[in-house]
Design a protein around this motif. Structure first.
Motif, PDB file in Angstrom:
ATOM      1  N   GLY A 115       0.773  -1.236   0.000  1.00 27.19           N
ATOM      2  CA  GLY A 115       0.000   0.000   0.000  1.00 27.19           C
ATOM      3  C   GLY A 115       0.799   1.278   0.000  1.00 27.19           C
ATOM      4  O   GLY A 115       0.228   2.373   0.028  1.00 27.19           O
ATOM      5  N   SER A 118       0.048   3.559  -3.267  1.00 25.88           N
ATOM      6  CA  SER A 118      -1.304   4.113  -3.251  1.00 25.88           C
ATOM      7  C   SER A 118      -1.444   5.174  -2.160  1.00 25.88           C
ATOM      8  O   SER A 118      -2.050   6.235  -2.373  1.00 25.88           O
ATOM      9  CB  SER A 118      -2.329   2.997  -3.024  1.00 25.88           C
ATOM     10  N   THR A 119      -0.880   4.895  -0.989  1.00 29.41           N
ATOM     11  CA  THR A 119      -0.971   5.860   0.114  1.00 29.41           C
ATOM     12  C   THR A 119      -0.145   7.094  -0.176  1.00 29.41           C
ATOM     13  O   THR A 119      -0.572   8.227   0.112  1.00 29.41           O
ATOM     14  CB  THR A 119      -0.521   5.204   1.421  1.00 29.41           C
ATOM     15  N   LEU A 122      -2.188   9.312  -2.304  1.00 31.06           N
ATOM     16  CA  LEU A 122      -3.225   9.997  -1.530  1.00 31.06           C
ATOM     17  C   LEU A 122      -2.631  11.120  -0.694  1.00 31.06           C
ATOM     18  O   LEU A 122      -3.192  12.222  -0.614  1.00 31.06           O
ATOM     19  CB  LEU A 122      -3.963   8.997  -0.640  1.00 31.06           C
ATOM     20  N   ARG A 268     -16.282   1.751  -4.084  1.00 24.67           N
ATOM     21  CA  ARG A 268     -15.713   3.015  -3.638  1.00 24.67           C
ATOM     22  C   ARG A 268     -16.335   3.319  -2.284  1.00 24.67           C
ATOM     23  O   ARG A 268     -17.559   3.376  -2.160  1.00 24.67           O
ATOM     24  CB  ARG A 268     -15.990   4.126  -4.646  1.00 24.67           C
ATOM     25  N   VAL A 286     -11.230   6.292  -5.220  1.00 24.84           N
ATOM     26  CA  VAL A 286     -10.438   5.079  -5.435  1.00 24.84           C
ATOM     27  C   VAL A 286     -11.193   3.898  -4.847  1.00 24.84           C
ATOM     28  O   VAL A 286     -11.940   4.046  -3.881  1.00 24.84           O
ATOM     29  CB  VAL A 286      -9.038   5.209  -4.810  1.00 24.84           C
ATOM     30  N   HIS A 290      -9.402  -1.676   1.291  1.00 22.37           N
ATOM     31  CA  HIS A 290      -8.068  -1.389   1.814  1.00 22.37           C
ATOM     32  C   HIS A 290      -7.715   0.086   1.701  1.00 22.37           C
ATOM     33  O   HIS A 290      -6.884   0.592   2.456  1.00 22.37           O
ATOM     34  CB  HIS A 290      -7.021  -2.226   1.075  1.00 22.37           C
ATOM     35  N   ASN A 291      -8.361   0.791   0.751  1.00 23.66           N
ATOM     36  CA  ASN A 291      -8.070   2.209   0.603  1.00 23.66           C
ATOM     37  C   ASN A 291      -8.674   3.063   1.719  1.00 23.66           C
ATOM     38  O   ASN A 291      -8.314   4.234   1.851  1.00 23.66           O
ATOM     39  CB  ASN A 291      -8.530   2.710  -0.765  1.00 23.66           C
ATOM     40  N   ASN A 294      -5.663   3.230   3.845  1.00 27.38           N
ATOM     41  CA  ASN A 294      -4.691   4.113   3.189  1.00 27.38           C
ATOM     42  C   ASN A 294      -5.104   5.578   3.311  1.00 27.38           C
ATOM     43  O   ASN A 294      -4.268   6.454   3.548  1.00 27.38           O
ATOM     44  CB  ASN A 294      -4.567   3.734   1.709  1.00 27.38           C
ATOM     45  N   ALA A 295      -6.405   5.840   3.151  1.00 25.04           N
ATOM     46  CA  ALA A 295      -6.905   7.214   3.253  1.00 25.04           C
ATOM     47  C   ALA A 295      -6.757   7.748   4.672  1.00 25.04           C
ATOM     48  O   ALA A 295      -6.459   8.939   4.876  1.00 25.04           O
ATOM     49  CB  ALA A 295      -8.361   7.271   2.813  1.00 25.04           C
ATOM     50  N   THR A 321      -6.642   7.623  -8.570  1.00 24.69           N
ATOM     51  CA  THR A 321      -5.474   6.754  -8.717  1.00 24.69           C
ATOM     52  C   THR A 321      -4.472   7.422  -9.644  1.00 24.69           C
ATOM     53  O   THR A 321      -4.792   7.741 -10.786  1.00 24.69           O
ATOM     54  CB  THR A 321      -5.887   5.388  -9.293  1.00 24.69           C
TER      55      THR A 321
END
Length: 467
Positions: A115, A118-119, A122, A268, A286, A290-291, A294-295, A321
């Protein structure tokens, strides 16, 4: 970097300058001759297949003004001769960042088993409205990619986001000497590179080097949902901000968490973001549960950097993304949906992707998983692939197409569910077979480690429908 001189570059790189000391250098620092711009500093790296020294004369004709080399080259360009050009690049990056920190640059370090990219994307989108922000393109998180990103820092840069990968103890600590963090976020301790580290405890030791590099004025942003990460609070003098997707953390100088988590039909997620006693809604663009985590990490970073809760939630709700082949959802002309998460894979990210695609099933359509090898898992590799195959079966995946050396183990785990599972050693043959059987109502997940390059399968599936 800001426009400088060959003399300054030589000083930062710790090398001997041959040529004019006053020649103007910058703003770009590159290792690829195809990326040379006027004034660029070219770092000649000798690789296994290509030696950058062979391109020094060419980059001079393209407008580069300084080359960092390990041996002098007969070319009309100022040259900084060093013992190791990667070390020289590191020195330049360290000098650029050190100068910028005196002007108020805030450095954010991000690490974790999965992650990170992706993180990082963000975080960059959360910080950008507050000031000029530099972050890596893709996954530039090693001893070459991180300093190249750091060299992009300029006079007006307010935030630098450094993604930090590790393949052994001491790697993150070293990267922190190049971009000393004010805020350090540790996302998780999973099974990526388990074959190199030996155990999750050693992985935790390596990832925790990030928070050890912080001072008392800094912030350690830690995932309260991962016990190995949460325990890193004892390893840092910094203030601790815990974040959680499961509820309010029990401790921390700052507590950030999500409630009211819900998903739309494209997975989403929306949730209420809490920062202590304050809260505000977030609706992510996104996809994948799992996001949410991350968010939350990105939110905690933004809040620790001084942004308001409203600014953070607005930025998260608008974030997209940015790095290709990471949970990238595309549709073919006939409606076939392809979830391309082919940039990399480990057991944790593979499980997250399977959980996400299982929720994308459409009426009358199937869920198909095209999975390739998860590399660098060591002696446990076969068992890890068997477990992923079992997970795919338990989540209701209608068909498994497995590719690579561990493909048979994936299918073995998937077997017994009464649904088709096939394994292939050749991805082109697998793709040709699959193209003839998927329909516009299906959704296909494509995921494997970077070395398998399964993005070609995703491209072929999408291209077929446009002919």
């Amino acid at each position: 970097m800001d426009l400088s001189t060959a003399h300054q570059v030589a000083d930062w790189a710790g090398g001997e300058l041959i040529g004019s000391a006053s020649v103007v250098a910058g703003p770009d620092v590159v290792t690829d001759s195809r990326q040379v711009t006027p004034g660029a500093v070219f770092v000649a790296i000798a690789g296994e297949r290509v030696d950058g020294h062979d391109f020094v004369a060419g980059v001079a004709s393209q407008g580069a003004t300084v080359a960092i080399v390990e041996r002098h080259v007969d070319a009309p360009i100022a040259q900084v001769v060093v013992a190791d050009t990667i070390v020289g690049l590191t020195g330049v990056a360290r000098g650029v960042v050190s100068a910028a920190r005196t002007r108020g640059l805030t450095v954010i370090g991000v690490t974790g088993s999965s992650g990170k990219t992706s993180t990082k994307d963000l975080i960059a989108q959360v910080l950008a409205p507050a000031g000029p922000t530099i972050a890596p393109v893709g996954s530039f998180n090693n001893e070459i990619g991180l300093p190249l990103t750091a060299c992009r820092v300029a006079a007006d840069t307010q935030f630098l986001v450094s993604e930090m990968g590790a393949r052994g103890l001491g790697h993150v600590a070293f990267l922190c000497t190049i971009t000393p963090p004010s805020i350090g976020a540790v996302l998780n301790v999973g099974h990526a590179h388990l074959g190199e580290f030996g155990s999750q405890q050693v992985i935790a030791q390596a990832k925790g080097e990030l928070v050890e590099a912080l001072d008392a004025e800094g912030w350690a942003v830690l995932n309260a949902d991962d016990p190995l990460v949460a325990a890193m609070a004892s390893r840092t003098p910094a203030r601790v901000a815990y974040y959680s997707a499961l509820g309010e953390p029990a401790a921390g100088d700052r507590r950030v968490w999500a409630s009211d988590v819900a998903a739309d039909d494209l997975q989403r997620f929306s949730f209420t973001l809490h920062d202590g006693d304050a809260s505000a809604p977030v609706r992510l663009q996104v996809l994948g549960r799992h996001n949410v985590s991350n968010a939350l990490a990105a939110a905690a970073v933004g809040l620790c950097a001084g942004l308001t809760l409203d600014a953070v939630t607005a930025a998260l709700s608008a974030a997209t993304t940015r790095s290709k082949w990471r949970m990238q959802l595309d549709q073919r002309a006939d409606g076939l949906a392809v979830l391309n998460d082919a940039y990399n894979a480990n057991p944790d990210s593979m499980a997250a992707a399977l959980a996400a695609v299982a929720q994308l099933r459409r009426p009358g359509g199937r869920v198909v998983a095209v999975l390739g090898d998860m590399l660098e898992l060591g002696a446990d590799a076969d068992d890890a692939h068997i477990q992923i195959g079992r997970l795919a079966a338990s989540l209701g995946v209608d068909e498994l197409v497995a590719i690579g050396q561990h493909a048979e183990a994936l299918v073995r785990g998937y077997g017994g569910c009464g649904r088709p599972g096939r394994y292939w050693s050749d991805k082109e043959l697998a793709t040709a077979d699959l193209i003839g059987r998927v329909t516009g109502d299906d959704v296909v997940l494509v995921k494997a480690s970077r070395g398998i390059a399964l993005e070609t399968v995703a491209s072929a599936l999408l291209r077929e429908g446009t002919r």
